[in-house]
Design a protein around this motif. Sequence first.
Motif, PDB file in Angstrom:
ATOM      1  N   PRO A   9      -4.237  18.641 -11.612  1.00 45.17           N
ATOM      2  CA  PRO A   9      -3.403  17.502 -12.012  1.00 45.17           C
ATOM      3  C   PRO A   9      -2.002  17.615 -11.388  1.00 45.17           C
ATOM      4  O   PRO A   9      -1.601  18.703 -10.970  1.00 45.17           O
ATOM      5  N   ASN A  10      -1.272  16.497 -11.366  1.00 49.68           N
ATOM      6  CA  ASN A  10       0.032  16.479 -10.690  1.00 49.68           C
ATOM      7  C   ASN A  10       0.976  17.576 -11.184  1.00 49.68           C
ATOM      8  O   ASN A  10       1.712  18.175 -10.396  1.00 49.68           O
ATOM      9  N   GLY A  11       0.961  17.852 -12.485  1.00 49.83           N
ATOM     10  CA  GLY A  11       1.903  18.816 -13.060  1.00 49.83           C
ATOM     11  C   GLY A  11       1.780  20.205 -12.448  1.00 49.83           C
ATOM     12  O   GLY A  11       2.776  20.932 -12.315  1.00 49.83           O
ATOM     13  N   ALA A  65       6.976  14.354 -14.294  1.00 45.76           N
ATOM     14  CA  ALA A  65       6.888  13.073 -15.021  1.00 45.76           C
ATOM     15  C   ALA A  65       5.452  12.547 -15.069  1.00 45.76           C
ATOM     16  O   ALA A  65       5.094  11.791 -15.971  1.00 45.76           O
ATOM     17  N   THR A  66       4.643  12.933 -14.076  1.00 46.07           N
ATOM     18  CA  THR A  66       3.248  12.444 -14.030  1.00 46.07           C
ATOM     19  C   THR A  66       2.278  13.618 -14.212  1.00 46.07           C
ATOM     20  O   THR A  66       1.178  13.618 -13.654  1.00 46.07           O
ATOM     21  N   ALA A  67       2.740  14.625 -14.987  1.00 49.16           N
ATOM     22  CA  ALA A  67       2.024  15.909 -15.081  1.00 49.16           C
ATOM     23  C   ALA A  67       0.519  15.786 -15.343  1.00 49.16           C
ATOM     24  O   ALA A  67      -0.278  16.514 -14.757  1.00 49.16           O
ATOM     25  N   THR A  68       0.135  14.872 -16.218  1.00 50.30           N
ATOM     26  CA  THR A  68      -1.297  14.808 -16.562  1.00 50.30           C
ATOM     27  C   THR A  68      -2.074  13.867 -15.637  1.00 50.30           C
ATOM     28  O   THR A  68      -3.296  13.750 -15.753  1.00 50.30           O
ATOM     29  N   ASN A  69      -1.363  13.191 -14.739  1.00 53.02           N
ATOM     30  CA  ASN A  69      -2.021  12.229 -13.823  1.00 53.02           C
ATOM     31  C   ASN A  69      -2.955  12.909 -12.842  1.00 53.02           C
ATOM     32  O   ASN A  69      -2.692  14.014 -12.378  1.00 53.02           O
ATOM     33  N   CYS A  70      -4.000  12.175 -12.493  1.00 54.01           N
ATOM     34  CA  CYS A  70      -4.848  12.582 -11.374  1.00 54.01           C
ATOM     35  C   CYS A  70      -4.325  11.754 -10.202  1.00 54.01           C
ATOM     36  O   CYS A  70      -4.354  10.520 -10.263  1.00 54.01           O
ATOM     37  N   SER A  71      -3.815  12.383  -9.164  1.00 46.36           N
ATOM     38  CA  SER A  71      -3.225  11.615  -8.054  1.00 46.36           C
ATOM     39  C   SER A  71      -4.276  10.704  -7.431  1.00 46.36           C
ATOM     40  O   SER A  71      -5.483  10.940  -7.574  1.00 46.36           O
ATOM     41  N   SER A  72      -3.809   9.700  -6.711  1.00 49.50           N
ATOM     42  CA  SER A  72      -4.762   8.753  -6.119  1.00 49.50           C
ATOM     43  C   SER A  72      -5.669   9.454  -5.108  1.00 49.50           C
ATOM     44  O   SER A  72      -6.852   9.137  -5.005  1.00 49.50           O
ATOM     45  N   MET A  73      -5.101  10.446  -4.381  1.00 53.09           N
ATOM     46  CA  MET A  73      -5.918  11.128  -3.360  1.00 53.09           C
ATOM     47  C   MET A  73      -6.990  12.006  -4.032  1.00 53.09           C
ATOM     48  O   MET A  73      -8.144  12.042  -3.598  1.00 53.09           O
ATOM     49  N   LEU A  87      10.985   7.876   1.123  1.00 49.28           N
ATOM     50  CA  LEU A  87      11.087   8.683  -0.100  1.00 49.28           C
ATOM     51  C   LEU A  87       9.709   8.755  -0.766  1.00 49.28           C
ATOM     52  O   LEU A  87       9.227   9.826  -1.143  1.00 49.28           O
ATOM     53  N   LYS A  88       9.049   7.581  -0.865  1.00 50.20           N
ATOM     54  CA  LYS A  88       7.715   7.550  -1.492  1.00 50.20           C
ATOM     55  C   LYS A  88       6.724   8.345  -0.635  1.00 50.20           C
ATOM     56  O   LYS A  88       5.887   9.087  -1.143  1.00 50.20           O
ATOM     57  N   LEU A  89       6.849   8.174   0.698  1.00 44.57           N
ATOM     58  CA  LEU A  89       5.941   8.886   1.605  1.00 44.57           C
ATOM     59  C   LEU A  89       6.072  10.400   1.408  1.00 44.57           C
ATOM     60  O   LEU A  89       5.068  11.119   1.342  1.00 44.57           O
ATOM     61  N   ALA A  90       7.323  10.870   1.328  1.00 43.44           N
ATOM     62  CA  ALA A  90       7.551  12.321   1.181  1.00 43.44           C
ATOM     63  C   ALA A  90       6.896  12.833  -0.107  1.00 43.44           C
ATOM     64  O   ALA A  90       6.232  13.881  -0.106  1.00 43.44           O
ATOM     65  N   ILE A  91       7.057  12.081  -1.182  1.00 45.76           N
ATOM     66  CA  ILE A  91       6.464  12.496  -2.468  1.00 45.76           C
ATOM     67  C   ILE A  91       4.940  12.553  -2.330  1.00 45.76           C
ATOM     68  O   ILE A  91       4.296  13.517  -2.747  1.00 45.76           O
ATOM     69  N   ASN A  92       4.376  11.522  -1.701  1.00 45.81           N
ATOM     70  CA  ASN A  92       2.918  11.490  -1.507  1.00 45.81           C
ATOM     71  C   ASN A  92       2.447  12.585  -0.555  1.00 45.81           C
ATOM     72  O   ASN A  92       1.359  13.147  -0.745  1.00 45.81           O
ATOM     73  N   CYS A  93       3.258  12.912   0.481  1.00 37.64           N
ATOM     74  CA  CYS A  93       2.873  13.977   1.429  1.00 37.64           C
ATOM     75  C   CYS A  93       2.740  15.319   0.723  1.00 37.64           C
ATOM     76  O   CYS A  93       1.946  16.172   1.135  1.00 37.64           O
ATOM     77  N   ALA A  94       3.551  15.518  -0.330  1.00 38.24           N
ATOM     78  CA  ALA A  94       3.505  16.803  -1.033  1.00 38.24           C
ATOM     79  C   ALA A  94       2.470  16.799  -2.163  1.00 38.24           C
ATOM     80  O   ALA A  94       1.565  17.641  -2.201  1.00 38.24           O
ATOM     81  N   ILE A  95       2.584  15.821  -3.072  1.00 38.11           N
ATOM     82  CA  ILE A  95       1.749  15.872  -4.282  1.00 38.11           C
ATOM     83  C   ILE A  95       0.273  15.554  -3.979  1.00 38.11           C
ATOM     84  O   ILE A  95      -0.639  16.233  -4.469  1.00 38.11           O
ATOM     85  N   ASN A  96       0.046  14.531  -3.157  1.00 40.81           N
ATOM     86  CA  ASN A  96      -1.332  14.053  -3.000  1.00 40.81           C
ATOM     87  C   ASN A  96      -2.280  15.083  -2.385  1.00 40.81           C
ATOM     88  O   ASN A  96      -3.336  15.361  -2.970  1.00 40.81           O
ATOM     89  N   PRO A  97      -1.954  15.682  -1.216  1.00 35.66           N
ATOM     90  CA  PRO A  97      -2.938  16.620  -0.655  1.00 35.66           C
ATOM     91  C   PRO A  97      -3.095  17.887  -1.488  1.00 35.66           C
ATOM     92  O   PRO A  97      -4.219  18.395  -1.628  1.00 35.66           O
ATOM     93  N   GLU A 101      10.321  16.516  -9.825  1.00 38.92           N
ATOM     94  CA  GLU A 101      10.566  15.576 -10.937  1.00 38.92           C
ATOM     95  C   GLU A 101       9.348  14.671 -11.140  1.00 38.92           C
ATOM     96  O   GLU A 101       8.895  14.465 -12.261  1.00 38.92           O
ATOM     97  N   VAL A 102       8.823  14.129 -10.019  1.00 43.32           N
ATOM     98  CA  VAL A 102       7.679  13.207 -10.116  1.00 43.32           C
ATOM     99  C   VAL A 102       6.447  13.965 -10.626  1.00 43.32           C
ATOM    100  O   VAL A 102       5.701  13.471 -11.472  1.00 43.32           O
ATOM    101  N   ALA A 103       6.263  15.199 -10.117  1.00 49.03           N
ATOM    102  CA  ALA A 103       5.102  15.997 -10.559  1.00 49.03           C
ATOM    103  C   ALA A 103       5.173  16.227 -12.073  1.00 49.03           C
ATOM    104  O   ALA A 103       4.163  16.121 -12.787  1.00 49.03           O
ATOM    105  N   HIS A 106       0.813  -1.226   0.000  1.00 48.24           N
ATOM    106  CA  HIS A 106       0.000   0.000   0.000  1.00 48.24           C
ATOM    107  C   HIS A 106       0.844   1.272   0.000  1.00 48.24           C
ATOM    108  O   HIS A 106       2.022   1.258   0.356  1.00 48.24           O
ATOM    109  N   ASN A 107       0.227   2.362  -0.369  1.00 50.38           N
ATOM    110  CA  ASN A 107       0.842   3.696  -0.266  1.00 50.38           C
ATOM    111  C   ASN A 107       0.788   4.142   1.190  1.00 50.38           C
ATOM    112  O   ASN A 107      -0.103   3.724   1.936  1.00 50.38           O
ATOM    113  N   GLY A 108       1.681   5.029   1.572  1.00 48.74           N
ATOM    114  CA  GLY A 108       1.666   5.551   2.939  1.00 48.74           C
ATOM    115  C   GLY A 108       2.394   4.611   3.889  1.00 48.74           C
ATOM    116  O   GLY A 108       2.879   3.542   3.497  1.00 48.74           O
TER     117      GLY A 108
HETATM  118  C1  LIG Z   1       3.357   9.467  -7.253  1.00 47.79           C
HETATM  119  C2  LIG Z   1       1.855   9.765  -7.280  1.00 47.79           C
HETATM  120  C3  LIG Z   1       1.596  11.141  -6.752  1.00 47.79           C
HETATM  121  C4  LIG Z   1       1.497   9.661  -8.748  1.00 47.79           C
HETATM  122  O1  LIG Z   1       0.204  10.101  -9.038  1.00 47.79           O
HETATM  123  C5  LIG Z   1       1.136   8.738  -6.432  1.00 47.79           C
HETATM  124  O2  LIG Z   1       1.770   7.844  -5.887  1.00 47.79           O
HETATM  125  C6  LIG Z   1      -0.317   8.805  -6.154  1.00 47.79           C
HETATM  126  O3  LIG Z   1      -1.068   9.397  -6.918  1.00 47.79           O
HETATM  127  O4  LIG Z   1      -0.700   8.230  -5.120  1.00 47.79           O
END
Ligand SMILES: CC(C)(CO)C(=O)C(=O)O
Length: 309
Positions: A211-213, A257-265, A193-203, A253-255, A106-108
């Motif tokens: 979108p992530n970008g 690389a996944t610019a058009t993604n809708c984050s899981s949160m 490392l993954k947690l830190a990325i999720n702490c920033a991008i997801n909320p 970098e992740v934001a 799982h994430n987190g």
């Molecule tokens: C890395 C990221 C932010 C990619 O969308 C992700 O793990 C998520 O959306 O939960």
Amino acid sequence: MVIVGQGAMGLLWYHHINQAIKNNKQASINKLSLLSSKQDKQTLDTYQFTPYQSKASFTGDIHYTLAADIACADVFLLCVKSYQTLTTIKQLANKTDKPALFILAHNGMGTFEQISKKVLSTHAFAALLTTHGSLKQAPLTIKHTGLGVSDFGFLHNNSKIITKEAYNQLIQLLNTALPEVNFQEKIAEKQWLKLAINCAINPITAIHNIPNGDVGKAIYREEITAIITEVCAVAHKEHIVLSSEQLLTKVYEVAKATATNCSSMRSDILAGRETEVDYINGYIHRLGKKHHVATPQNSLMWQQVKSLS
Ligand SMILES: CC(C)(CO)C(=O)C(=O)O
Ligand SMILES: NC(=O)C1=CN([C@@H]2O[C@H](COP(=O)(O)OP(=O)(O)OC[C@H]3O[C@@H](n4cnc5c(N)ncnc54)[C@H](OP(=O)(O)O)[C@@H]3O)[C@@H](O)[C@H]2O)C=CC1
């Protein structure tokens, strides 16, 4: 092996491991099955899988997990949400006849710490982190939306429940199924490392519905710097050394690389589902309290996301 969860990740691994077993005679695994939360009501015993960047989809058979499969399973790959993980472990640990390896995918973070001593005394635990993307389009229908890599590492194998031989076979199987799966001696560093990325991008993406970008925009810079600075301070108390500069670079970098993604949160909020924020910013909030480290920005993100759902 039992794959737990009939969602995006569960079916992604189920499909690839099944194919690896069929194509690779050396894959040493007795039986693969899928444990679905709905298998008693589920009438379909097939799934639909669309490979990465493919227009054609594949129909595969599902072998649902029986009580006897749980009793004799060596490995449970838990492809459930962070908030479903503890209940799932409790359910399964009571039904096993022998020590098994539970792989948390799982994430987190924060679930492993809550596993009871009794369960830990019998079973081994590992984490599997992945950057693959998978989307559930309908029940038992998924699409592989992003090719990635995975990291595997033990969280707990004190009584050497998993022997070197069993471990080598497992890594070989996972690597044949959905390469690359890299063994990490220090999986905790990868988790942080993954947690830190999720702490920033997801909320940020969930609260602002972006979108992530868009996380790269200057208006979010101060918030993101505060989030990452707090994550580093809390990680330090947990004996994990992280560089806030390197983490910030990684987040952007992740934001990108996944610019058009809708984050899981953000996807969870938009779909009216529970989010994993308790195990992302909420985990930093709880650890901050434990170590007397102020985490105002993560606490705020946690509360704001909670108020959205
Ligand atoms: C890395 C990221 C932010 C990619 O969308 C992700 O793990 C998520 O959306 O939960
Ligand atoms: N999808 C992706 O691209 C990625 C996901 N992840 C992470 O992987 C984890 C799983 O995500 P994902 O697959 O997308 O989530 P989903 O919600 O699509 O799948 C989880 C599935 O597990 C089922 N489930 C829950 N508890 C049990 C149980 N006790 N027994 C059997 N089945 C159970 C759920 O059923 P029900 O619907 O009844 O709750 C659901 O079908 C999350 O932590 C996610 O953040 C990580 C990287 C990428």
